[in-house]
Structure formats: structure tokens, C-alpha cells
Design a protein around this motif. Sequence first.
Motif, mmCIF file in Angstrom:
data_model
loop_
_atom_site.group_PDB
_atom_site.id
_atom_site.type_symbol
_atom_site.label_atom_id
_atom_site.label_comp_id
_atom_site.label_asym_id
_atom_site.label_seq_id
_atom_site.Cartn_x
_atom_site.Cartn_y
_atom_site.Cartn_z
ATOM 1 N N GLU A 37 0.834 -1.203 0.000
ATOM 2 C CA GLU A 37 0.000 0.000 0.000
ATOM 3 C C GLU A 37 0.874 1.261 0.000
ATOM 4 N N LYS A 40 2.272 1.794 -3.439
ATOM 5 C CA LYS A 40 1.272 2.396 -4.325
ATOM 6 C C LYS A 40 1.148 3.894 -4.058
ATOM 7 N N ASN A 44 2.055 6.991 -6.650
ATOM 8 C CA ASN A 44 1.063 8.021 -6.949
ATOM 9 C C ASN A 44 1.608 9.418 -6.645
#
Length: 93
Positions: A37, A40, A44
Amino acid sequence: FFFKQKTASARKRGLVGSEMGTRDSRVEVGAPILDPELQKQTVNLVQLCLMDNQKARIGQPDGSFQHIVPTQKMQIHAQELQYLMAAEKAGNK
């Protein structure tokens, strides 16, 4: 600095930083990002920063920088968007 390394066994992502100094006294630190997570979120964030078109400049051969006026209809200000996303996330808890 964000890095992505593809190996036969796994995809690795991490952060690397360098403290400015002379060539003989430079300190570099690196750390892997193990949580999927967080990987990610980091990807981003890097993509958002690369899309930022506020106060953009392009380096010229003579060493000067030329201001670039965004041609996109949507202006992207990464710092402001990060603040708004953090405020929204904090309000959801």
C-alpha cells in the motif's frame, strides 16, 4: 529520490537520499518500501509531482531557465493537491 527495480524474484521500490557535501564526505541513505500500500501511495505521489505544471521551467543550453506557461486546461499544483488529500484523509478518521 524514488527508485524502482525489477528483479527475477520481485519488484522492489524504495527511497534514496543524499546529503549535499564534498565528494569525499557525501552521505547517502536508502530504504526499501516493503508495504504494498505504501508502494502504491509513493508511486502516486511521484506521478503527481511529475505532472505538476506550476512554475515549470525548462533548462536552456546557456544554463538559464525559461518559464513554461501550462497549456493544459487543468493546472496541477502538486503541493496544494497533497494538502487537500491529507486534509480529506484526516477528516475521514
